[in-house]
Structures are given as C-alpha cells and as structure tokens.
Design a protein around this motif. Structure first.
Motif, PDB file in Angstrom:
ATOM      1  N   SER A 272       0.857  -1.178   0.000  1.00  0.00           N
ATOM      2  CA  SER A 272       0.000   0.000   0.000  1.00  0.00           C
ATOM      3  C   SER A 272       0.895   1.229   0.000  1.00  0.00           C
ATOM      4  CB  SER A 272      -0.909  -0.003   1.235  1.00  0.00           C
ATOM      5  OG  SER A 272      -0.133   0.161   2.403  1.00  0.00           O
ATOM      6  N   LEU A 273       0.317   2.367  -0.310  1.00  0.00           N
ATOM      7  CA  LEU A 273       1.115   3.598  -0.358  1.00  0.00           C
ATOM      8  C   LEU A 273       1.794   3.894   0.964  1.00  0.00           C
ATOM      9  CD1 LEU A 273      -1.109   5.963  -2.525  1.00  0.00           C
ATOM     10  CD2 LEU A 273       1.032   4.865  -3.148  1.00  0.00           C
TER      11      LEU A 273
ATOM     12  N   GLU B  38       8.779  10.583  -0.143  1.00  0.00           N
ATOM     13  CA  GLU B  38       9.119  10.993  -1.512  1.00  0.00           C
ATOM     14  C   GLU B  38       8.571   9.999  -2.541  1.00  0.00           C
ATOM     15  OE1 GLU B  38      13.128  11.661  -4.189  1.00  0.00           O
ATOM     16  OE2 GLU B  38      13.269  11.884  -2.025  1.00  0.00           O
ATOM     17  N   THR B  39       8.747   8.712  -2.267  1.00  0.00           N
ATOM     18  CA  THR B  39       8.252   7.687  -3.188  1.00  0.00           C
ATOM     19  C   THR B  39       6.733   7.705  -3.242  1.00  0.00           C
ATOM     20  OG1 THR B  39      10.185   6.331  -2.696  1.00  0.00           O
ATOM     21  CG2 THR B  39       8.314   5.220  -3.743  1.00  0.00           C
ATOM     22  N   ARG B  40       6.104   7.842  -2.072  1.00  0.00           N
ATOM     23  CA  ARG B  40       4.637   7.876  -2.010  1.00  0.00           C
ATOM     24  C   ARG B  40       4.098   9.053  -2.824  1.00  0.00           C
ATOM     25  NH1 ARG B  40       3.801   7.431   3.203  1.00  0.00           N
ATOM     26  NH2 ARG B  40       3.901   9.650   3.599  1.00  0.00           N
ATOM     27  N   ALA B  41       4.716  10.219  -2.692  1.00  0.00           N
ATOM     28  CA  ALA B  41       4.269  11.397  -3.447  1.00  0.00           C
ATOM     29  C   ALA B  41       4.408  11.158  -4.947  1.00  0.00           C
ATOM     30  CB  ALA B  41       5.073  12.620  -3.023  1.00  0.00           C
TER      31      ALA B  41
END
Length: 171
Positions: A115-116, A122-125
């Motif tokens: 999941s996010l 940074e990766t999630r954004a």
C-alpha cells in the motif's frame, strides 16, 4: 513486518527479506548468553562467533551495504539468534547475504501487494502523482505537467501583450 520472499537456506542460517531489510535466523546447537556471542555488523561485513566454542558462524562481506546504525540482533531462549539488516539502498532484492554463498533467483520472488503507506514520503508522493496523472489522462484531462506548461505559457502571454500567440501550439 511480513517477509515477502520465501525462507532461504544457507549452511549455518536461514534468511528472509523485504525490499528494505533482511532477517537472518541462526539456530545455535547449545544455549548461550548474549555475552558469549561476538556479533559485529559493519556497513559491508558481518561477523558472528560463539566465543565459548570459538565457532565462527558467519564471517564475510555482505552482498550489499547496510545501514549499520539501524541493524540489530536478538537472542531468544539462548538458542535462537535473529539478525536484522537494513539495506542501505532500499527497494531492492538481494540474491544472498554473504558474497560467495549460494544465490537465489531474485526474478522468482513474488512480492506481496503493497500500500502507499509502505513507501517513504518521496516515493509515495511520486506514486500518488503518477496515479493522479494516469486518471486525468484517462478522462481526457491535462496532466499536472501539461497544466504547469499551460500556466507558464499564460504567464508569459500576460507579460508580453504585444506578442501574437494565436498560432502557438503545444505537443
């Protein structure tokens, strides 16, 4: 945290991994106290010795570097040693723990869905932006990059009212 790969077996230990860490499990033949063990985790090297029997369990160069300050180990019931190594470069699979030992085929690893919230900020954004743009494109709407280009163009037009932009096109 559940490990995403199967249990991998080496001569003296078993190990599992996620994209960010590896966990080694060592079954000791005779019960020991933590003070009886010599465990040294360097950025690129791991040493595990039983000081009572003078038995070297692991002594070798790691497959890749780890975050030394985040790594740890625990001894349960005097016989079960677990070492957790945090990969310096996360988001990658390791084919072995110690260089020169038998390697696994990392193309056969079947990761669990993530999941996010599993990603760093940074990766999630970046993933959220990609999903947003993919959705916008599917609806026939401009992506965030296209909107930004249009905004810059509009600002430029407003700053240069004497120029004719009637035939300007974007691709």
């Amino acid at each position: 945290m559940s490990k995403e790969s199967q249990v991998n077996k080496c001569d003296r230990y078993t190990w599992t991994q996620t994209l960010n860490d590896c966990t080694l499990s060592i079954k000791l033949e005779n019960p020991v106290k933590s003070k009886d063990l010599f465990i040294k985790i360097d950025n690129d090297h791991l040493t595990v010795k039983n000081q009572i029997t003078n038995d070297t369990i692991i002594d070798g160069k790691l497959y890749k570097n780890v975050k030394k300050s985040d790594c740890n180990w625990t001894l349960e019931s005097g016989k079960n040693l677990e070492i957790e190594l945090f990969k310096l470069k996360g988001q990658e699979w390791w084919s072995c723990i110690i260089q020169g030992e038998s390697e696994i085929d990392i193309t056969q690893i079947k990761p669990q869905n993530s999941s996010l919230s599993d990603f760093d900020g940074e990766t999630r954004a970046m993933v959220e932006k990609m999903l947003y743009n993919q959705n916008r494109k599917a609806q026939g709407l401009p992506t965030t990059d296209e909107e930004e280009k249009q905004r810059i163009f509009e600002t430029f037009k407003n700053e240069h009212p004497d120029m004719d932009f009637s035939n300007a096109k974007f691709n």
